[in-house]
Design a protein around this motif. Structure first.
Motif, short mmCIF file in Angstrom:
data_model
loop_
_atom_site.label_atom_id
_atom_site.label_comp_id
_atom_site.label_asym_id
_atom_site.label_seq_id
_atom_site.Cartn_x
_atom_site.Cartn_y
_atom_site.Cartn_z
N GLU A 24 -0.64 30.82 -22.66
CA GLU A 24 -0.37 30.74 -21.22
C GLU A 24 -1.54 31.23 -20.38
O GLU A 24 -1.51 31.10 -19.15
CB GLU A 24 0.88 31.57 -20.90
CG GLU A 24 2.11 31.06 -21.62
CD GLU A 24 3.32 31.99 -21.48
OE1 GLU A 24 3.24 32.94 -20.68
OE2 GLU A 24 4.32 31.76 -22.17
N GLN A 25 -2.55 31.82 -21.02
CA GLN A 25 -3.63 32.42 -20.24
C GLN A 25 -4.97 31.71 -20.40
O GLN A 25 -5.94 32.08 -19.74
CB GLN A 25 -3.76 33.90 -20.64
CG GLN A 25 -2.50 34.68 -20.29
CD GLN A 25 -2.54 36.11 -20.81
OE1 GLN A 25 -3.32 36.92 -20.34
NE2 GLN A 25 -1.70 36.40 -21.78
N SER A 26 -5.02 30.71 -21.28
CA SER A 26 -6.27 29.96 -21.44
C SER A 26 -6.47 29.02 -20.26
O SER A 26 -5.51 28.58 -19.62
CB SER A 26 -6.20 29.09 -22.70
OG SER A 26 -6.05 29.86 -23.85
N ASP A 27 -7.72 28.66 -20.00
CA ASP A 27 -7.94 27.51 -19.12
C ASP A 27 -8.47 26.31 -19.90
O ASP A 27 -8.50 25.20 -19.38
CB ASP A 27 -8.81 27.84 -17.90
CG ASP A 27 -10.16 28.43 -18.26
OD1 ASP A 27 -10.52 28.43 -19.46
OD2 ASP A 27 -10.86 28.89 -17.34
N VAL A 28 -8.87 26.54 -21.16
CA VAL A 28 -9.20 25.43 -22.06
C VAL A 28 -8.54 25.74 -23.42
O VAL A 28 -8.78 26.81 -23.99
CB VAL A 28 -10.72 25.26 -22.24
CG1 VAL A 28 -11.01 24.10 -23.20
CG2 VAL A 28 -11.41 25.02 -20.90
N ILE A 29 -7.73 24.80 -23.88
CA ILE A 29 -7.02 24.97 -25.16
C ILE A 29 -7.49 23.85 -26.09
O ILE A 29 -7.34 22.67 -25.77
CB ILE A 29 -5.49 24.88 -24.94
CG1 ILE A 29 -5.02 26.06 -24.07
CG2 ILE A 29 -4.75 24.85 -26.27
CD1 ILE A 29 -3.58 25.92 -23.59
N VAL A 30 -8.06 24.24 -27.22
CA VAL A 30 -8.57 23.25 -28.17
C VAL A 30 -7.69 23.31 -29.43
O VAL A 30 -7.63 24.35 -30.11
CB VAL A 30 -10.05 23.55 -28.54
CG1 VAL A 30 -10.57 22.49 -29.52
CG2 VAL A 30 -10.92 23.61 -27.29
N LEU A 31 -6.99 22.23 -29.70
CA LEU A 31 -6.09 22.15 -30.85
C LEU A 31 -6.71 21.22 -31.89
O LEU A 31 -6.98 20.06 -31.59
CB LEU A 31 -4.73 21.59 -30.43
CG LEU A 31 -3.91 22.46 -29.45
CD1 LEU A 31 -2.86 21.61 -28.75
CD2 LEU A 31 -3.25 23.60 -30.20
N VAL A 32 -6.91 21.72 -33.10
CA VAL A 32 -7.56 20.93 -34.14
C VAL A 32 -6.60 20.75 -35.31
O VAL A 32 -6.12 21.74 -35.88
CB VAL A 32 -8.86 21.60 -34.62
CG1 VAL A 32 -9.60 20.69 -35.60
CG2 VAL A 32 -9.75 21.95 -33.44
N GLY A 33 -6.32 19.49 -35.67
CA GLY A 33 -5.44 19.23 -36.80
C GLY A 33 -4.07 19.86 -36.62
O GLY A 33 -3.48 20.35 -37.59
#
Ligand code: SF4
Length: 729
Positions: free
Chosen positions: A187-196
């Motif tokens: 909830e606190q990120s401004d960029v979320i990178v989801l891999v696999g």
């Protein structure tokens, strides 16, 4: 019958299973349990009538799920009432049939046949395979009993199938198996990178946490498939299967060229950056495009998002871990977080999402790859410490780790492993390339399967089945993905003679003649106190936890050491805590390490008669692994697609004259399975996708393993798809 077992049976209230709920914790009208499926660790309020569960609702006040649950959580009680529950021990008779026997006979056969096999082939020829699905206290007792009491050296968990790469990645980079995050970071990120990670389907409540992020975050999904999560992303990159390591190194190079390195953090808190920077210099845009099939602009866009983000979090799960280079791919994500200073702050982190409800408990306390409490079998000081706490002779503790799961299976084929105890896992369905599993298990002198059901593919091969209580029928604790402890309690009677795994292990210890080693291990809560002692001084220190009542609040994440600031159970400790806020890691020099290695091609590549890449993964949010439990719910069955479907790209379907809904055969060098064609651009051209839940799917998969973690690489092999013919099986 052992005295202990006789005592337990004698005080058994009618139909309420062994392991009576202590009077002090008899559930009230509603009691909270942490869910027993996935690693999210949702709180479920179980409603009771006359002390027994009659329904449940997701806990509105639980810090993890805040009133939500996925379909599996809502249906968590249903599998307990399935008609195929194992209600007595089952022993294979002379005619090859499993027939009911009493516990006394079962325990006598168990000890006699295991001991006979060990006498003939050595104590270390016996092994166990366990699970991430039972409470930590049960895992710990099994691991201690098998290794310190029964003379086994080899025992592994099915967590090898899902988390081993993350474990090794963390140990090497951070000095301990320590996922650093808390769900609040979603909830606190401004960029979320989801891999696999297809979070929407595999971890729906974690996805819900992202939807509560007020920062309108950029959501990047790196996945060869256009999954439900990719559909919801602001940027989806679909590299060629198993080319993500090259992509991540290319992103690192791009970030260095942009000057997006947090030089102060790297200087003060890491080691190995200079070598890493030199290494990634070779991953030019041209090379990365050639490796991944992505345009240089796509890689540039990802790097720009990371560079511009103020709180960037990197998340991964099975698409990374289940790879022939899973450890290095996970470490590439750790490298990106370290080089940009995205760790230890709100909304950041290099974050492995766990699979099973208690995978983290298994990682720390199952006594398989790590000695109890995250200690090292090979360290004499650690063995001495553990022996001292347990009051046993240190020579009882093996001086090295176990064979990994794949080596145990291999050991059966070579004759090194001659007897096997399988607890709450279904390898005859889930193990990679399992087509020869039936024949292999048939070579054993003795196979015991301990499970809720006598009907699993593995139980059907057993010489002896021990009937076990399930989630909701016993007590203990789980540890979820964000290191949070949760309580499970007995709210329903185990059927017939089924026992909590904990009390099966106690009965085995007595029957074996080593019960005296476990007198202190009287019940799960007593074991929790032992685990607290074992954790003292470790990164996973839980000595400050105020027992089960404190765990039940849902407010405990490890570490929770005695005397640590705010560690008293007063409610003043923040409900969500992350690691490494001080920039100090668990390595000897307290620095995180940059780790890297040249990408190599998968062991089996598409081509010739098998021109397609077969990917596998979760089918739907209502299905769980081998469906041992979820198939018992009509609701969950109705929420999942009926039958087996294979996703195939329109161009690949057209080339084979296939239309949507056609019956096809998916074939690899190892086997074939019938499915219906789902023609979709959700998979790229040249790729096909099968959900893993059908028992035949892992007869097809290629047995490659990460060389560092020994985790199977389920998600890539060469395949062909063709129209089914009447003669196909
Ligand atoms: Fe249970 Fe996981 Fe579903 Fe939550 S998301 S209810 S923990 S299966």
């Amino acid at each position: 019958m052992s005295r202990h077992l006789a005592d337990l049976l004698a005080r058994e209230p009618a139909g309420f299973g062994i392991g009576q709920v202590p009077a002090a914790r008899v559930p009230s009208a509603t009691t909270r349990l942490v869910c027993g499926f996935c690693s999210t660790g949702c709180g479920l309020d179980v409603h009771l009538k006359d002390g027994r569960a009659v329904g449940l609702t997701p806990s509105a006040s639980h810090v993890v799920n805040r009133g939500s649950a996925c379909p599996k959580g809502w249906e968590a009680l249903t599998p307990l009432a399935a008609p195929d529950r194992a209600t007595t021990p089952l022993l294979r008779n002379a005619r090859g049939k499993l027939v009911p026997v009493g516990w006394s006979e079962a325990l006598e056969v168990f000890t006699t046949r295991f001991k006979a096999s060990q006498a003939a082939h050595g104590a270390e020829s016996a092994a166990f395979l366990s699970t991430g699905q039972i409470p930590t206290e049960e895992m710990a007792l099994l691991g201690a009993l098998a290794k310190f009491g029964m003379g086994m050296r080899h025992g592994d968990g099915n967590t090898r199938q899902c988390m081993a790469s993350a474990v090794v990645a963390y140990k090497e980079a951070f000095g301990f198996d320590a996922p650093p995050y808390t769900y609040g970071d979603f909830e606190q990120s401004d960029v979320i990178v989801l891999v696999g990670s297809n979070l929407c389907v595999a971890h729906p409540i974690m996805w819900e946490r992202i939807t509560r992020n007020p920062n309108d975050p950029e959501i990047v999904v790196i996945d060869p498939r256009r999954t439900e999560t990719a559909e919801a992303a602001t940027l989806h990159l679909a590299p060629r299967p198993k080319s993500d390591l090259s992509l991540l190194y290319g992103v690192a190079r791009n970030l260095i060229e942009r000057g997006a390195v947090d030089r102060d953090f790297v200087h003060d808190h890491t080691s190995g950056f200079r070598e890493f920077a030199e290494f990634v210099g070779a991953f030019t845009p041209e090379r990365v495009s050639a490796d991944t099939g992505l345009a240089a602009g796509q890689v540039d866009r990802l790097a720009a998002l990371i560079a511009d983000g103020t709180a960037v979090s990197f998340w991964w799960t099975m698409g990374v871990n289940q790879s022939h280079q899973g450890v290095r791919t996970a470490q590439a994500l750790i490298d990106l977080a370290l080089m940009t200073g995205n760790i230890g702050r709100p909304g950041t982190g290099a974050n492995s999402i766990t699979g099973q409800c208690n995978a983290m408990g298994s990682r720390l306390f199952s006594n398989t790859t790590s000695l109890l409490g995250g200690h090292d079998f090979a360290d004499e000081g650690h063995r001495g410490k553990v022996a001292g706490i347990l009051g046993i002779d240190a020579t009882l503790i093996p001086d090295g780790p176990s064979l990994a799961y794949d080596r145990i299976i291999e050991g059966i084929s070579t004759g090194q492993i001659r007897s096997l105890w399988v607890v709450a896992t279904n390898g005859a369905h889930s193990w990679i390339n399992h087509s020869d599993m039936k024949e292999l298990l048939g070579r054993l002198d003795f196979l015991v399967v301990q499970d809720m059901y006598g009907t699993t593919e593995t139980a059907q091969l057993a010489d002896l089945v021990l009937p076990a209580a399930g989630w909701g029928e016993k007590d203990g604790t789980f540890i979820n993905s964000e290191r949070r402890l949760g309580l499970v309690q007995r709210v329903s009677p185990a059927p017939g003679q089924a026992l909590a795994d904990f009390f099966i292990f106690k009965a085995v210890a007595d029957a074996w003649g080593c019960g005296h080693l476990f007198e202190r291990w009287s019940d799960p809560e007593a074991v929790f106190e032992i685990l607290q002692e074992l954790s003292a001084g470790q990164p996973c220190d839980i000595t400050g936890v105020g027992g089960y009542e404190h765990v039940a609040t849902g407010a405990v994440q490890w570490p929770y050491a005695t005397g640590a600031a705010g560690a008293e159970p007063t409610g003043r400790v923040p409900a969500e805590r992350r690691l490494f806020a001080d920039g100090r890691f668990f390595t000897p020099d307290q620095r995180a390490r940059f780790l890297f290695e040249a990408p190599v091609a998968p062991g089996e590549r598409p081509g010739g008669a098998y021109p397609l890449a077969l990917l596998t993964g979760r089918g739907s949010a209502s299905q769980w692994h081998t469906e041992t439990r979820t198939s018992k719910s009509a609701t969950l069955r109705a929420l999942a697609p009926e039958g087996l479907w294979v996703d195939i790209h329109p161009a690949d379907a057209a080339a084979r004259h296939l239309a949507a809904g056609d019956e096809v055969v998916v074939q690899t060098r190892r086997g074939a399975v019938r499915a219906r064609a789902q023609v979709t651009t959700g998979v790229g051209e040249g790729n096909v996708y099968l959900p893993m839940h059908h028992p035949q799917v892992n007869a097809l998969t290629f047995p490659a393993f990460d060389p560092l973690s020994r985790q199977p690489s389920y998600k890539h092999c060469a395949a062909q798809v063709r129209a089914a013919e009447a003669s196909d099986p």
